[in-house]
Motif scaffolding. Structure first.
Motif, mmCIF file in Angstrom:
data_model
loop_
_atom_site.group_PDB
_atom_site.id
_atom_site.type_symbol
_atom_site.label_atom_id
_atom_site.label_comp_id
_atom_site.label_asym_id
_atom_site.label_seq_id
_atom_site.Cartn_x
_atom_site.Cartn_y
_atom_site.Cartn_z
ATOM 1 N N ASN A 81 4.482 -5.674 -3.352
ATOM 2 C CA ASN A 81 5.881 -5.370 -3.660
ATOM 3 C C ASN A 81 6.706 -6.619 -3.345
ATOM 4 O O ASN A 81 7.008 -6.896 -2.186
ATOM 5 N N THR A 107 14.176 -0.725 -4.550
ATOM 6 C CA THR A 107 12.776 -0.585 -4.978
ATOM 7 C C THR A 107 12.455 0.779 -5.555
ATOM 8 O O THR A 107 11.340 0.993 -6.048
ATOM 9 N N CYS A 109 11.866 3.370 -3.870
ATOM 10 C CA CYS A 109 10.846 3.976 -3.012
ATOM 11 C C CYS A 109 11.542 4.887 -2.005
ATOM 12 O O CYS A 109 12.709 4.691 -1.664
ATOM 13 N N THR A 110 10.810 5.880 -1.537
ATOM 14 C CA THR A 110 11.361 6.749 -0.510
ATOM 15 C C THR A 110 11.367 6.019 0.837
ATOM 16 O O THR A 110 10.671 5.021 1.017
ATOM 17 N N GLN A 113 7.934 5.891 2.318
ATOM 18 C CA GLN A 113 7.074 4.878 1.701
ATOM 19 C C GLN A 113 7.396 3.477 2.229
ATOM 20 O O GLN A 113 6.495 2.665 2.461
ATOM 21 N N TRP A 117 4.994 1.026 4.286
ATOM 22 C CA TRP A 117 4.701 -0.315 3.776
ATOM 23 C C TRP A 117 4.911 -1.347 4.882
ATOM 24 O O TRP A 117 4.054 -2.218 5.074
#
Length: 383
Positions: A81, A107, A109-110, A113, A117
């Motif tokens: 990412n 992004t 994303c939650t 997540q 990451w």
């Protein structure tokens, strides 16, 4: 300019008591004395140590790790990412809640997540157990052999039992072959540690480790140049006495041998306290600080030498605090000894537990601002 600087640096009035100087250390009548030029041999010795270490860690250490059950843990890598990677590298490895919300918008994303990451990405940079084990086994091997060699070199020397003897005849102290090699090998090893510190496991006391290596190298080099070799051999022996015990405790720690690690750590803690906080300050440091002024007036070299010893003593106190913290943690519950200087590896299950705690009600109502209260179970997991 360099000539003047060299002349000032090697001024006899700096390094010797009045009436004594470099001429007193010239070889004569079949007797050999320590010389500053001898120290150049420590550089190739340090290089040899770096080469031997690589061979040792890839052969002996790996086989020993396999025998003790140490395995290289397979880590889940963070998904590629570019946005998160750039933020991780250039901004912070531990984003705040508001920063995570902003990154989530960028992004798509939650928050969970993104938490996962960053946790996986941080774990990628952490050294694994196998690397730590190989480093510890290398240092254990050297410190154990150095302790045995140092004890063999000093066991029949009078200054081991009566420390005032280290100044008997100073500075005309004849150099023995055992003292020569003990000095050169010890100094070469610490120089190799300084060279490899950038690639070794980074710990919380990284700066203190650098300071320790530099102070040790200066202390050994200076004591050699001005023929404080008897005091130097005693100081090196005192330090080697406990170090191999610590490294062996680490090895069993990484292998998961809890009881063995704990027993060795208890022995190490006792030996460390006795040698570093009792023998070193009240015997050796007392003999280098108090006794010499009864023989000759103080001079710059006297203050410089003892100044380095006081730096080492401050580091001893610093590490003694860390040792006591670890002892307090594992003694009551008989848990495994954890290195206070190392970061604990994070797991994906931690994020799931945090999510459950955020959703779970408490006696005081829901958790505010996404920060769960600490409970006993969670606290134990964080140790």
């Amino acid at each position: 300019m360099l000539s003047r600087l060299s002349e000032w640096f090697w001024n006899e009035r700096l390094w010797f008591p009045e009436g004594l100087g470099w001429a007193d250390l010239e070889d004569r009548d079949g007797f050999t004395y320590a010389k500053a030029a001898d120290l150049w041999v420590t550089l190739p010795i340090a290089l040899c140590f770096l080469i031997i270490r690589q061979i040792f860690e890839r052969t002996v250490a790996l086989r020993l790790a396999a025998a003790l059950g140490v395995k290289e843990k397979v880590r889940v890598r963070a998904a590629h990412n570019p946005t998160l990677e750039t933020y991780f590298s250039n901004t912070t490895k531990h984003p705040t809640q508001s920063e995570i919300e902003t990154l989530g918008k960028k992004t798509e994303c939650t928050e969970r997540q993104i938490h996962r990451w960053f946790r996986r990405r941080r774990n990628q940079d952490r050294p694994n157990q196998l690397k730590k084990f190989k480093e510890a086994s290398w240092r254990f091997t050297f410190y154990l052999l150095a302790f045995i060699a140092g004890l063999a070199a000093l066991i029949d020397k009078p200054w081991l039992y009566k420390m005032e003897e280290m100044w008997n005849g100073f500075p005309m102290l004849t150099l023995l072959p055992s003292q020569y090699w003990y000095y050169m090998i010890e100094l070469g090893f610490y120089i190799s540690l300084l060279f490899s510190v950038a690639s070794d496991v980074k710990r919380k006391d990284f700066k203190e480790q650098i300071l320790h290596h530099v102070a040790t190298i200066l202390l050994i080099s200076f004591s050699w140049c001005v023929n404080y070799i008897r005091a130097g051999t005693l100081i090196m022996l005192v330090h080697d006495t406990a170090d191999h015990l610590l490294e062996s405790a680490k090895m069993f720690n990484y292998a998961g041998w809890r009881k063995t690690c704990n027993y060795i750590f208890i022995i190490f803690a006792m030996v460390f306290i006795i040698t570093r906080l009792v023998i070193f300050p009240f015997w050796i440091l007392h003999c280098t600080w108090v006794y010499p002024v009864t023989v000759y007036p103080p001079f710059f070299g006297y203050y410089f030498f003892n100044g380095l010893l006081f730096v080492l003593q401050c580091l001893h106190i610093f590490w003694a605090v860390l040792i006591l913290r670890m002892a307090i943690k594992f003694l009551p519950a008989n848990n495994i000894v954890e290195d206070e200087r190392s970061d604990r590896e994070e797991t994906d299950s931690e994020d799931e537990e945090e999510e459950k705690e955020k959703r779970a009600p408490t006696k005081n109502g829901p958790v505010q601002n996404g920060h769960p209260p600490l409970n006993n179970n969670h606290h134990r997991k964080g140790k």
